[in-house]
Design an enzyme around this catalytic site. Structure first.
Site, PDB file in Angstrom:
ATOM      1  CD1 TRP A  83      82.655  32.620   3.965  1.00 12.68           C
ATOM      2  CD2 TRP A  83      83.975  32.518   5.638  1.00 12.68           C
ATOM      3  NE1 TRP A  83      83.957  32.564   3.503  1.00 12.68           N
ATOM      4  CE2 TRP A  83      84.738  32.630   4.867  1.00 12.68           C
ATOM      5  CE3 TRP A  83      84.249  32.448   7.222  1.00 12.68           C
ATOM      6  CZ2 TRP A  83      86.107  32.950   5.152  1.00 12.68           C
ATOM      7  CZ3 TRP A  83      85.725  32.452   7.409  1.00 12.68           C
ATOM      8  CH2 TRP A  83      86.561  32.606   6.397  1.00 12.68           C
ATOM      9  NE  ARG A 129      76.302  38.210   9.035  1.00 11.82           N
ATOM     10  CZ  ARG A 129      76.727  39.141  10.034  1.00 11.82           C
ATOM     11  NH1 ARG A 129      76.551  40.531   9.756  1.00 11.82           N
ATOM     12  NH2 ARG A 129      77.579  38.931  11.136  1.00 11.82           N
ATOM     13  CB  CYS A 172      77.881  32.392   9.940  1.00  8.34           C
ATOM     14  SG  CYS A 172      79.105  31.350   9.796  1.00  8.34           S
ATOM     15  CD  GLU A 218      86.994  41.436  -2.479  1.00  5.70           C
ATOM     16  OE1 GLU A 218      87.113  42.397  -3.439  1.00  5.70           O
ATOM     17  OE2 GLU A 218      86.531  41.356  -1.656  1.00  5.70           O
ATOM     18  CE  LYS A 248      79.431  44.317   2.500  1.00  7.63           C
ATOM     19  NZ  LYS A 248      80.702  44.792   1.487  1.00  7.63           N
ATOM     20  CD  GLU A 273      89.224  48.992  -3.571  1.00  7.86           C
ATOM     21  OE1 GLU A 273      89.773  48.576  -2.458  1.00  7.86           O
ATOM     22  OE2 GLU A 273      87.913  49.089  -3.636  1.00  7.86           O
ATOM     23  CE  LYS A 294      87.092  45.627  -4.124  1.00  5.78           C
ATOM     24  NZ  LYS A 294      86.534  46.500  -3.007  1.00  5.78           N
ATOM     25  CG  ASN A 339      78.643  34.539  13.134  1.00  5.16           C
ATOM     26  OD1 ASN A 339      79.566  34.338  12.589  1.00  5.16           O
ATOM     27  ND2 ASN A 339      78.474  35.835  12.955  1.00  5.16           N
ATOM     28  N   GLY A 340      80.833  32.384  14.453  1.00  2.70           N
ATOM     29  CA  GLY A 340      82.088  32.603  15.266  1.00  2.70           C
ATOM     30  C   GLY A 340      82.873  31.399  15.029  1.00  2.70           C
ATOM     31  CG  HIS A 385     113.906  49.063  -7.059  1.00  2.00           C
ATOM     32  ND1 HIS A 385     115.384  49.185  -7.205  1.00  2.00           N
ATOM     33  CD2 HIS A 385     113.113  50.359  -7.383  1.00  2.00           C
ATOM     34  CE1 HIS A 385     115.438  50.453  -7.271  1.00  2.00           C
ATOM     35  NE2 HIS A 385     113.999  51.161  -7.116  1.00  2.00           N
TER      36      HIS A 385
HETATM   37  C1  F6R Z   1      87.007  44.012  -0.318  1.00  2.00           C
HETATM   38  C2  F6R Z   1      86.379  44.185   1.086  1.00  2.00           C
HETATM   39  C3  F6R Z   1      87.241  43.440   2.113  1.00  2.00           C
HETATM   40  C4  F6R Z   1      86.815  44.433   3.320  1.00  2.00           C
HETATM   41  C5  F6R Z   1      87.461  44.190   4.524  1.00  2.00           C
HETATM   42  C6  F6R Z   1      86.890  45.021   5.938  1.00  2.00           C
HETATM   43  O1  F6R Z   1      86.293  44.359  -1.440  1.00  2.00           O
HETATM   44  O2  F6R Z   1      84.938  43.937   0.882  1.00  2.00           O
HETATM   45  O3  F6R Z   1      88.465  43.497   1.940  1.00  2.00           O
HETATM   46  O4  F6R Z   1      86.957  45.714   3.038  1.00  2.00           O
HETATM   47  O5  F6R Z   1      87.038  42.631   4.926  1.00  2.00           O
HETATM   48  O6  F6R Z   1      85.749  44.856   6.027  1.00  2.00           O
HETATM   49  P1  F6R Z   1      85.153  46.108   6.978  1.00  2.00           P
HETATM   50  O7  F6R Z   1      85.149  47.324   6.359  1.00  2.00           O
HETATM   51  O8  F6R Z   1      83.780  45.792   7.175  1.00  2.00           O
HETATM   52  O9  F6R Z   1      85.956  46.007   8.369  1.00  2.00           O
END
Ligand code: F6R
Length: 608
Positions: free
Chosen positions: A75, A27, A2, A487, A603, A480, A484, A99-100, A503
């Site tokens: 969001w 966001r 948000c 995602e 994000k 990772e 990715k 936001n929250g 296993h």
């Molecule tokens: C993956 C991604 C998320 C962040 C996670 C932590 O591509 O972006 O998994 O890594 O939400 O976010 P931060 O680093 O901002 O605490």
């Protein structure tokens, strides 16, 4: 998670807030809306579900006038992402954006309903609007009503409020979610972060937790949670248009992938003594030689960076490490050593799960060291020591360059700890440092491999499931890669330690499930080779990231290879991150997904 933007000034406010929301859209993009005070000082609103472009269309139908406005990009947490649930929420003579999560909203809502209040949305946020209006109706001034309202809220919030008949007044408050004030000439701004405020103002004040503020076009007054007036520092933030724009790239993610070499280079440069060319970190609030143990925590990609950090700290600095994702560690309650070190990793510095652990561990007398990209964030302000990465703004929802910058800091931290703990001699230290210094140029070489990686992407884009395999310190890179891919391309992917395949997961192998191997010839290569042969023998389609020597050995086993420059095993996890992220990007392009704003995500996750 948000985004909030607000303005009080002398110019038409809607375009200013709309552009602020554009910069905050990463966001959250479930819905968006703006509310202004019109010429009659009445609240007018325009809201739309989905992305900001929909709001832009809606604004053509319902243009908003006025010089005082608040806006929001959502969001969704409580209530579906519909236009009706979109912010700003209005009740009586007020409109708010939030936001929250208001954790006691159900109880507050019930109380308000008993008083005859009619709720129009399914959100927790609407409660704030009704509470505020109720306080006004009791005869309080907007300022007193705002304070009375926030004192009733439990949970996490950043809120901005406007009031009918009070043109030129904007009130903000924060508790657990970020909010900053931008100072303009004859106008003031509120924003969730410096990105929203960047082109509007270079002078920014971050509110502390519990703070609230009263803004007029020419004045700002900040109060703390007790209602006392307080001063907070004004910082100069100079973000360039290049830093916050796409700079000619199709997506922020593409731009940010190309910024790996600079992010690594600048981060290392910051931690290097220019005379001795030794890695030198700021003084620690403890002596690393005395540490019995360390705790590492983070979420998502940052957690995988922490996993690499654990390998390094354990193997090179001989420091035992406990590591867990923040949302688990927070409630696991493991015993902590007296005055131990907790290492937190976060791009945004606002992630609620990680912040929760920071506070819990601080209460247990742990010294908090944070690796952050946004150093002025809440985590930055609450840590004993911040080790800043210099990755620049990361706007694509999927993290890329922040990850390699985090690893660069962790590598530097490991060298420093190992030196202080006497586990590394000078020659070894020089070798490791040199391998780090060579990295930006190797990273630039990897950026020349887009075409080769695209060939692999064409195979992955056909698959429903993909397995990523790694061993040792490259296992987190496999994780990772899988994260990715999931995602941004919505293809199911899992990462396994290659030795674990036999296993159980080996039963998944058939030609329709590609196996992506992170296989530098330097790290447990013989073992990896055996594991890949086992997969191949069962009809597996093997795609490998390796180096020249590895490529020779993988001949006849791997169906496709991308050959990376030869590097020291120490830095291999950093280098091998780049092609796995590019692979996910290329697959997402082929699938036609929304690369920068994948569905359901946002994000900076500021809720638990
Ligand atoms: C993956 C991604 C998320 C962040 C996670 C932590 O591509 O972006 O998994 O890594 O939400 O976010 P931060 O680093 O901002 O605490």
């Amino acid at each position: 998670m948000c985004g909030i933007c607000g303005v009080v000034g002398h110019r038409p406010a809607t375009p200013i807030v709309f552009e602020g929301l554009r910069r905050l859209e990463y966001r959250g993009y479930d819905s968006a809306g703006i509310a202004t005070l019109d010429a009659q000082q009445r609240i007018t609103r325009c809201r739309a579900s989905g992305k900001l472009d929909n709001l832009a269309e809606a604004l053509k139908e319902t243009p908003l006038t006025g010089t005082t406005a608040i806006g929001h990009t959502r969001w969704a947490t409580h209530g579906a992402p519909t236009t009706n649930n979109a912010h700003p929420h209005k009740a009586g003579k007020v409109a708010i954006v939030h936001n929250g999560i208001i954790e006691n909203y159900a109880e507050l809502r019930q109380k308000l309903q008993k008083n005859g209040r009619e709720f129009k949305t399914e959100t927790d946020s609407e409660t704030v609007a009704h509470l505020l209006d109720e306080e006004l109706k009791r005869g309080l001034s907007p300022k007193d009503a705002a304070y009375a309202t926030i004192r009733q809220l439990e949970g996490a919030y950043a809120v901005a409020m406007i009031f009918e008949d009070h043109e030129g007044l904007l009130i903000g408050a924060r508790h657990g979610a970020p909010l900053a004030i931008g100072f303009g000439e004859g106008e003031m701004f509120l924003g969730s972060d410096s990105l929203a405020l960047a082109p509007l103002s270079q002078r920014i004040t971050y509110l502390d937790d519990g703070d609230w503020c009263v803004l007029h076009a020419d004045s700002v007054t900040i109060y703390d949670a007790t209602g006392s007036e307080v001063q907070r520092p004004v910082q100069t933030v100079a973000l360039t248009a290049g830093q916050i724009g796409k700079d000619g790239y199709r997506h922020f993610m593409e731009k940010e992938l190309h910024e790996h070499p600079v992010a690594i280079g600048q981060t290392l440069q910051r931690m290097m003594d220019p005379v001795t060319r030794r890695i030198t970190l700021p003084d620690m609030p403890f002596d690393p030689a005395d540490l019995p143990r360390a705790t590492i925590t983070a979420c998502g990609s940052a957690f995988y960076a922490g996993m690499v950090g654990r390998y390094w700290l354990e193997s090179l600095a001989r420091l035992p490490v406990d590591i867990d994702v923040a949302s688990e560690l927070r409630y696991r309650n493991p015993p902590q050593p007296n005055q131990g070190m907790a290492l937190l990793i976060s791009q945004s510095g606002e992630t609620a799960d990680t912040l929760g652990v920071l506070r819990a561990l601080k209460a247990e007398n742990q010294r908090i060291v944070s690796i952050l990209n946004v150093e002025q964030s809440t985590m930055g302000r609450e840590s004993d020591l911040v080790l800043g990465m210099v990755a620049g703004p990361e706007i694509s929802v999927a993290s890329t360059k922040a990850f390699t910058a985090q690893l660069s800091v962790l590598a530097a931290l490991t060298i420093t700890f190992a030196r202080k703990r006497g586990t590394l001699d000078e020659a070894q230290e020089q070798k490791l440092t040199q391998s780090l210094l060579d990295l930006p140029s190797h990273a630039a070489t990897v950026l020349g491999l887009f075409d080769a990686i695209r060939k692999m992407a064409r195979i992955i884009a056909q698959a429903r499931d993909v397995l990523y395999l790694g061993r040792g310190i490259c296992m987190p890179i496999a994780q990772e890669g899988a994260l990715k891919l999931k995602e941004i391309s919505y293809i199911h992917a899992e990462a396994y330690a290659a030795g674990e395949l036999k296993h159980g997961p080996i039963s998944l192998i058939d030609p329709s499930v590609p196996v992506v191997a992170i296989a530098p010839s330097t790290i447990l290569f013989e073992k990896m080779l055996s594991n890949l042969q086992e997969a191949k023998a069962r009809g597996g389609l093997i795609l490998a990231f390796t180096d020249a020597q590895g490529a020779k050995r993988l001949e006849g086993i791997a169906d496709h290879m991308v050959v990376l420059p030869d590097v020291d095993a120490f830095v291999a996890p950093i280098l091998y991150t780049i092609p796995v992220q590019i692979l996910a990007y290329e697959v997402a392009l082929l699938k036609g997904t929304d690369v920068d704003q994948p569905r359901n995500l946002a994000k900076s996750v500021t809720v638990e």
